[in-house]
Design a protein around this motif. Sequence first.
Motif, PDB file in Angstrom:
ATOM      1  N   ALA A  43      12.680   9.362   9.128  1.00  0.00           N
ATOM      2  CA  ALA A  43      12.725   8.675   7.838  1.00  0.00           C
ATOM      3  C   ALA A  43      11.739   9.310   6.864  1.00  0.00           C
ATOM      4  CB  ALA A  43      12.401   7.199   8.020  1.00  0.00           C
ATOM      5  N   VAL A  44      12.169   9.460   5.621  1.00  0.00           N
ATOM      6  CA  VAL A  44      11.283   9.879   4.534  1.00  0.00           C
ATOM      7  C   VAL A  44      10.845   8.603   3.817  1.00  0.00           C
ATOM      8  CG1 VAL A  44      11.088  11.213   2.408  1.00  0.00           C
ATOM      9  CG2 VAL A  44      12.502  12.062   4.298  1.00  0.00           C
TER      10      VAL A  44
ATOM     11  N   THR B  56      25.693  -0.804   2.110  1.00  0.00           N
ATOM     12  CA  THR B  56      24.741   0.299   1.918  1.00  0.00           C
ATOM     13  C   THR B  56      23.324  -0.226   1.690  1.00  0.00           C
ATOM     14  OG1 THR B  56      25.177   0.412  -0.475  1.00  0.00           O
ATOM     15  CG2 THR B  56      26.497   1.832   0.957  1.00  0.00           C
ATOM     16  N   LEU B  57      23.210  -1.436   1.151  1.00  0.00           N
ATOM     17  CA  LEU B  57      21.887  -2.031   0.968  1.00  0.00           C
ATOM     18  C   LEU B  57      21.308  -2.541   2.286  1.00  0.00           C
ATOM     19  CD1 LEU B  57      22.468  -4.066  -2.328  1.00  0.00           C
ATOM     20  CD2 LEU B  57      21.321  -1.858  -2.083  1.00  0.00           C
ATOM     21  N   CYS B  58      22.188  -2.842   3.241  1.00  0.00           N
ATOM     22  CA  CYS B  58      21.736  -3.423   4.509  1.00  0.00           C
ATOM     23  C   CYS B  58      21.476  -2.382   5.593  1.00  0.00           C
ATOM     24  CB  CYS B  58      22.767  -4.429   5.013  1.00  0.00           C
ATOM     25  SG  CYS B  58      22.949  -5.901   3.978  1.00  0.00           S
ATOM     26  N   VAL B  59      22.240  -1.285   5.609  1.00  0.00           N
ATOM     27  CA  VAL B  59      22.127  -0.344   6.726  1.00  0.00           C
ATOM     28  C   VAL B  59      20.757   0.331   6.836  1.00  0.00           C
ATOM     29  CG1 VAL B  59      24.594   0.102   6.979  1.00  0.00           C
ATOM     30  CG2 VAL B  59      23.252   1.474   5.359  1.00  0.00           C
ATOM     31  N   PRO B  60      19.963   0.467   5.751  1.00  0.00           N
ATOM     32  CA  PRO B  60      18.630   1.040   5.965  1.00  0.00           C
ATOM     33  C   PRO B  60      17.762   0.223   6.914  1.00  0.00           C
ATOM     34  CG  PRO B  60      19.207   1.192   3.649  1.00  0.00           C
ATOM     35  CD  PRO B  60      20.263   0.355   4.309  1.00  0.00           C
ATOM     36  N   ALA B  61      18.092  -1.055   7.094  1.00  0.00           N
ATOM     37  CA  ALA B  61      17.347  -1.868   8.057  1.00  0.00           C
ATOM     38  C   ALA B  61      17.725  -1.533   9.489  1.00  0.00           C
ATOM     39  CB  ALA B  61      17.594  -3.352   7.789  1.00  0.00           C
ATOM     40  N   LEU B  62      18.835  -0.809   9.679  1.00  0.00           N
ATOM     41  CA  LEU B  62      19.318  -0.496  11.020  1.00  0.00           C
ATOM     42  C   LEU B  62      18.993   0.925  11.458  1.00  0.00           C
ATOM     43  CD1 LEU B  62      22.879  -2.106  10.732  1.00  0.00           C
ATOM     44  CD2 LEU B  62      20.772  -3.157  11.592  1.00  0.00           C
ATOM     45  N   GLY B  63      18.610   1.774  10.524  1.00  0.00           N
ATOM     46  CA  GLY B  63      18.338   3.168  10.868  1.00  0.00           C
ATOM     47  C   GLY B  63      17.736   3.903   9.697  1.00  0.00           C
ATOM     48  N   ASN B  64      17.620   5.210   9.848  1.00  0.00           N
ATOM     49  CA  ASN B  64      17.011   6.037   8.806  1.00  0.00           C
ATOM     50  C   ASN B  64      18.068   6.458   7.785  1.00  0.00           C
ATOM     51  OD1 ASN B  64      14.597   5.835  10.195  1.00  0.00           O
ATOM     52  ND2 ASN B  64      14.931   7.728  11.339  1.00  0.00           N
ATOM     53  N   PHE B  65      18.424   5.504   6.934  1.00  0.00           N
ATOM     54  CA  PHE B  65      19.429   5.741   5.906  1.00  0.00           C
ATOM     55  C   PHE B  65      18.825   5.440   4.543  1.00  0.00           C
ATOM     56  CE2 PHE B  65      21.684   4.019   9.686  1.00  0.00           C
ATOM     57  CZ  PHE B  65      22.202   5.233  10.121  1.00  0.00           C
ATOM     58  N   PRO B  66      19.230   6.182   3.513  1.00  0.00           N
ATOM     59  CA  PRO B  66      18.589   6.028   2.198  1.00  0.00           C
ATOM     60  C   PRO B  66      18.849   4.660   1.579  1.00  0.00           C
ATOM     61  CG  PRO B  66      20.507   7.467   2.062  1.00  0.00           C
ATOM     62  CD  PRO B  66      20.260   7.232   3.515  1.00  0.00           C
TER      63      PRO B  66
ATOM     64  N   PRO C  24      19.773   2.796  -1.513  1.00  0.00           N
ATOM     65  CA  PRO C  24      20.444   3.242  -2.742  1.00  0.00           C
ATOM     66  C   PRO C  24      19.625   2.944  -3.993  1.00  0.00           C
ATOM     67  CG  PRO C  24      21.951   2.005  -1.335  1.00  0.00           C
ATOM     68  CD  PRO C  24      20.577   1.823  -0.769  1.00  0.00           C
ATOM     69  N   VAL C  25      19.586   3.902  -4.895  1.00  0.00           N
ATOM     70  CA  VAL C  25      19.028   3.780  -6.244  1.00  0.00           C
ATOM     71  C   VAL C  25      17.508   3.649  -6.233  1.00  0.00           C
ATOM     72  CG1 VAL C  25      19.064   2.467  -8.408  1.00  0.00           C
ATOM     73  CG2 VAL C  25      21.179   2.770  -7.105  1.00  0.00           C
ATOM     74  N   MET C  26      16.959   2.765  -5.407  1.00  0.00           N
ATOM     75  CA  MET C  26      15.511   2.587  -5.381  1.00  0.00           C
ATOM     76  C   MET C  26      14.821   3.739  -4.672  1.00  0.00           C
ATOM     77  SD  MET C  26      13.261  -0.690  -4.098  1.00  0.00           S
ATOM     78  CE  MET C  26      13.962  -1.720  -5.392  1.00  0.00           C
ATOM     79  N   GLY C  27      15.434   4.259  -3.627  1.00  0.00           N
ATOM     80  CA  GLY C  27      14.887   5.421  -2.951  1.00  0.00           C
ATOM     81  C   GLY C  27      15.231   6.692  -3.704  1.00  0.00           C
ATOM     82  N   ALA C  28      14.449   7.734  -3.487  1.00  0.00           N
ATOM     83  CA  ALA C  28      14.711   9.005  -4.159  1.00  0.00           C
ATOM     84  C   ALA C  28      16.026   9.587  -3.664  1.00  0.00           C
ATOM     85  CB  ALA C  28      13.561   9.980  -3.906  1.00  0.00           C
ATOM     86  N   GLY C  29      16.844  10.042  -4.591  1.00  0.00           N
ATOM     87  CA  GLY C  29      18.137  10.619  -4.240  1.00  0.00           C
ATOM     88  C   GLY C  29      19.147  10.368  -5.338  1.00  0.00           C
ATOM     89  N   ALA C  30      19.749  11.443  -5.843  1.00  0.00           N
ATOM     90  CA  ALA C  30      20.660  11.312  -6.978  1.00  0.00           C
ATOM     91  C   ALA C  30      22.037  10.810  -6.574  1.00  0.00           C
ATOM     92  CB  ALA C  30      20.795  12.661  -7.694  1.00  0.00           C
ATOM     93  N   GLY C  31      22.465  11.106  -5.343  1.00  0.00           N
ATOM     94  CA  GLY C  31      23.815  10.758  -4.927  1.00  0.00           C
ATOM     95  C   GLY C  31      24.142   9.278  -5.045  1.00  0.00           C
ATOM     96  N   PRO C  32      23.335   8.386  -4.462  1.00  0.00           N
ATOM     97  CA  PRO C  32      23.645   6.958  -4.585  1.00  0.00           C
ATOM     98  C   PRO C  32      23.620   6.451  -6.023  1.00  0.00           C
ATOM     99  CG  PRO C  32      22.147   7.345  -2.750  1.00  0.00           C
ATOM    100  CD  PRO C  32      22.245   8.637  -3.504  1.00  0.00           C
ATOM    101  N   VAL C  33      22.771   7.036  -6.864  1.00  0.00           N
ATOM    102  CA  VAL C  33      22.740   6.627  -8.273  1.00  0.00           C
ATOM    103  C   VAL C  33      24.066   6.976  -8.944  1.00  0.00           C
ATOM    104  CG1 VAL C  33      21.577   6.925 -10.489  1.00  0.00           C
ATOM    105  CG2 VAL C  33      20.239   6.898  -8.375  1.00  0.00           C
ATOM    106  N   LEU C  34      24.518   8.211  -8.742  1.00  0.00           N
ATOM    107  CA  LEU C  34      25.804   8.613  -9.308  1.00  0.00           C
ATOM    108  C   LEU C  34      26.936   7.755  -8.753  1.00  0.00           C
ATOM    109  CD1 LEU C  34      25.463  12.510  -9.217  1.00  0.00           C
ATOM    110  CD2 LEU C  34      25.629  11.082 -11.261  1.00  0.00           C
ATOM    111  N   GLY C  35      26.893   7.486  -7.455  1.00  0.00           N
ATOM    112  CA  GLY C  35      27.940   6.684  -6.842  1.00  0.00           C
ATOM    113  C   GLY C  35      28.016   5.289  -7.428  1.00  0.00           C
TER     114      GLY C  35
END
Length: 304
Positions: A192-193, A246-256, A258-269
């Motif tokens: 995880a980052v 997508t908002l819930c799965v970060p609690a289950l593993g090392n997944f970004p 969305p939007v609040m974490g760094a990363g352009a892909g989820p923002v565009l999505g």
Amino acid sequence: MTSTQARNAARPWLLLLPLPAMLLGAFTAWRSGAPAGAFILNAAAAALGAGVAVLLGRQPGLTLPRAATPLAVIAILVTASTLLFPGLEGIHRWVALGPVRLHASAIATPWVLLGMSAALHQRLAVSAALALSMAAVHAAQPDAGQGTAFALAASVLLARAQLAPWPARAATCAGVLAMGAMAWLRPDPLAAVPHVERIVQLAAGLTPVLGAVAVLALALLLVPTVPGITVGRDLSLGLAVYLAATLCVPALGNFPVPVMGAGAGPVLGWYLATGMLMAAARRPPGSSPPRRAPRPPRGGTLEA
């Protein structure tokens, strides 16, 4: 377009909903010693995404549904192209554009759900093929986070295909969910980052109040899918399930996150999904796909 449709289509305030999460993420990263500069891409993605969402929202209501299937196929191919790029420790989730890596599925999945919803009540085979293809790509990457979110959303949509017999719907849903589960069985050694996958925990670590505000800021991302805000029942339901997952799965593993974490892909999505819902609000009355008429009783007459 009726006055109600015009009001639904013209909701520019929807485009501001990600800003609290983005600003809070950058602030949390800065206070935690993480590189806040990583969030410059989020800001650029928000500016680009907002412009694209406005363009999508101005399309006549039937434009996107008519092009939905080829757009969904392109989205699946783009996601599958990640398998051709050098991965990180055997994980292939990103498309490289020069020095920038974009999480392809986060951008492509709304298009696949759009294609599924457009074909759902007329061509179940098309919706099923789109769902199984995208789920297979997630399993191959592997991307258990996106795979789970997509499988749940796709299954909800497929279950609503009222023109298809229930055994076909059940079998297709089972296949998609099995593909989603398969992604969890593949090894995923990526650590995880903190400012990507653990941004909510970082906020809560600064102060519990900030952690609670972070959760509320993320909940704002679901507002465009709320009934009455936009229209298009199948598409809005599918996107609601997908975004919530997508908002819930970060609690289950090392997944970004969305939007609040760094990363352009989820923002565009997110902006693409919102633009699609804004376009759906412009659909003229009576243009929804036909649904199966209720079966008459054995006497041959229908009761009002």
